[in-house]
Design a protein around this motif. Structure first.
Motif, PDB file in Angstrom:
ATOM      1  N   UNK A  16     -13.778  -3.188  58.618  1.00  0.00           N
ATOM      2  CA  UNK A  16     -13.866  -1.785  58.343  1.00  0.00           C
ATOM      3  C   UNK A  16     -14.739  -1.922  57.456  1.00  0.00           C
ATOM      4  N   UNK A  17     -16.148  -0.645  57.111  1.00  0.00           N
ATOM      5  CA  UNK A  17     -16.388  -0.720  55.796  1.00  0.00           C
ATOM      6  C   UNK A  17     -15.754   0.828  55.260  1.00  0.00           C
ATOM      7  N   UNK A  18     -16.468   0.548  54.040  1.00  0.00           N
ATOM      8  CA  UNK A  18     -15.516   2.072  53.576  1.00  0.00           C
ATOM      9  C   UNK A  18     -17.773   3.079  53.631  1.00  0.00           C
ATOM     10  N   UNK A  19     -17.834   3.333  52.902  1.00  0.00           N
ATOM     11  CA  UNK A  19     -18.176   4.306  53.256  1.00  0.00           C
ATOM     12  C   UNK A  19     -19.484   4.216  51.910  1.00  0.00           C
ATOM     13  N   UNK A  20     -19.213   3.505  50.942  1.00  0.00           N
ATOM     14  CA  UNK A  20     -20.397   2.701  49.998  1.00  0.00           C
ATOM     15  C   UNK A  20     -20.183   0.980  50.470  1.00  0.00           C
ATOM     16  N   UNK A  21     -19.739   0.849  50.975  1.00  0.00           N
ATOM     17  CA  UNK A  21     -19.478  -0.498  51.349  1.00  0.00           C
ATOM     18  C   UNK A  21     -18.921  -1.291  50.484  1.00  0.00           C
ATOM     19  N   UNK A  22     -17.920  -0.854  49.886  1.00  0.00           N
ATOM     20  CA  UNK A  22     -17.140  -1.915  49.907  1.00  0.00           C
ATOM     21  C   UNK A  22     -15.491  -2.295  49.692  1.00  0.00           C
ATOM     22  N   UNK A  36       3.578   2.319  61.064  1.00  0.00           N
ATOM     23  CA  UNK A  36       4.265   1.314  60.800  1.00  0.00           C
ATOM     24  C   UNK A  36       5.254   1.245  59.440  1.00  0.00           C
ATOM     25  N   UNK A  37       4.649   2.155  58.941  1.00  0.00           N
ATOM     26  CA  UNK A  37       5.254   2.554  57.212  1.00  0.00           C
ATOM     27  C   UNK A  37       4.944   1.615  56.348  1.00  0.00           C
ATOM     28  N   UNK A  38       3.606   0.601  56.117  1.00  0.00           N
ATOM     29  CA  UNK A  38       3.018  -0.383  55.006  1.00  0.00           C
ATOM     30  C   UNK A  38       2.888   0.923  54.195  1.00  0.00           C
ATOM     31  N   UNK A  39       2.546   0.034  52.682  1.00  0.00           N
ATOM     32  CA  UNK A  39       2.275   1.738  51.988  1.00  0.00           C
ATOM     33  C   UNK A  39       0.626   1.171  52.116  1.00  0.00           C
ATOM     34  N   UNK A  40      -0.163   1.829  51.506  1.00  0.00           N
ATOM     35  CA  UNK A  40      -1.689   2.342  51.286  1.00  0.00           C
ATOM     36  C   UNK A  40      -2.192   0.958  51.017  1.00  0.00           C
ATOM     37  N   UNK A  41      -1.813   0.353  50.044  1.00  0.00           N
ATOM     38  CA  UNK A  41      -2.108  -0.787  49.266  1.00  0.00           C
ATOM     39  C   UNK A  41      -2.334  -1.859  50.412  1.00  0.00           C
ATOM     40  N   UNK A  42      -1.226  -1.721  51.466  1.00  0.00           N
ATOM     41  CA  UNK A  42      -0.899  -2.830  52.896  1.00  0.00           C
ATOM     42  C   UNK A  42      -2.268  -2.257  53.929  1.00  0.00           C
ATOM     43  N   UNK A  43      -2.368  -0.979  54.034  1.00  0.00           N
ATOM     44  CA  UNK A  43      -3.359  -0.553  55.398  1.00  0.00           C
ATOM     45  C   UNK A  43      -4.796  -1.348  54.631  1.00  0.00           C
ATOM     46  N   UNK A  44      -4.549  -0.983  52.990  1.00  0.00           N
ATOM     47  CA  UNK A  44      -6.567  -1.445  52.000  1.00  0.00           C
ATOM     48  C   UNK A  44      -7.043  -2.584  53.058  1.00  0.00           C
ATOM     49  N   UNK A  45      -5.559  -3.544  52.657  1.00  0.00           N
ATOM     50  CA  UNK A  45      -6.343  -5.155  53.250  1.00  0.00           C
ATOM     51  C   UNK A  45      -6.068  -5.154  54.732  1.00  0.00           C
ATOM     52  N   UNK A  46      -5.663  -4.226  55.192  1.00  0.00           N
ATOM     53  CA  UNK A  46      -6.001  -4.373  56.558  1.00  0.00           C
ATOM     54  C   UNK A  46      -6.831  -4.484  57.360  1.00  0.00           C
ATOM     55  N   UNK A  47      -8.021  -3.786  56.556  1.00  0.00           N
ATOM     56  CA  UNK A  47      -8.948  -2.530  56.490  1.00  0.00           C
ATOM     57  C   UNK A  47     -10.518  -3.719  56.141  1.00  0.00           C
ATOM     58  N   UNK A  48      -9.867  -4.261  54.991  1.00  0.00           N
ATOM     59  CA  UNK A  48     -10.492  -5.593  54.933  1.00  0.00           C
ATOM     60  C   UNK A  48     -10.851  -6.588  55.281  1.00  0.00           C
TER      61      UNK A  48
END
Length: 52
Positions: free
Chosen positions: A26-32, A10-22
């Motif tokens: 969706x957990x990160x490997x370290x839980x942050x 969809x062309x979202x920047x990485x910062x927006x993808x990070x917000x979507x995952x949070x």
């Protein structure tokens, strides 16, 4: 990860993808929180999807 693919296509920047995952819980490997660099390096995502 379907969320990463959908957002990237969809062309979202990485910062927006990070917000979507949070927001999706969706957990990160370290839980942050997700960050653009954690998506770019893809240590948490099989296949290192967006590695540049």
């Amino acid at each position: 990860m379907p969320i990463v693919f959908e957002c990237f296509i969809a062309g979202l920047p990485l910062r927006a993808i990070a917000r979507e995952l949070d927001a999706a819980g969706v957990p990160t490997r370290r839980g942050g929180s997700w960050s653009p660099s954690s998506i770019r390096s893809q240590d948490s995502v099989p296949g290192r999807l967006l590695r540049s």
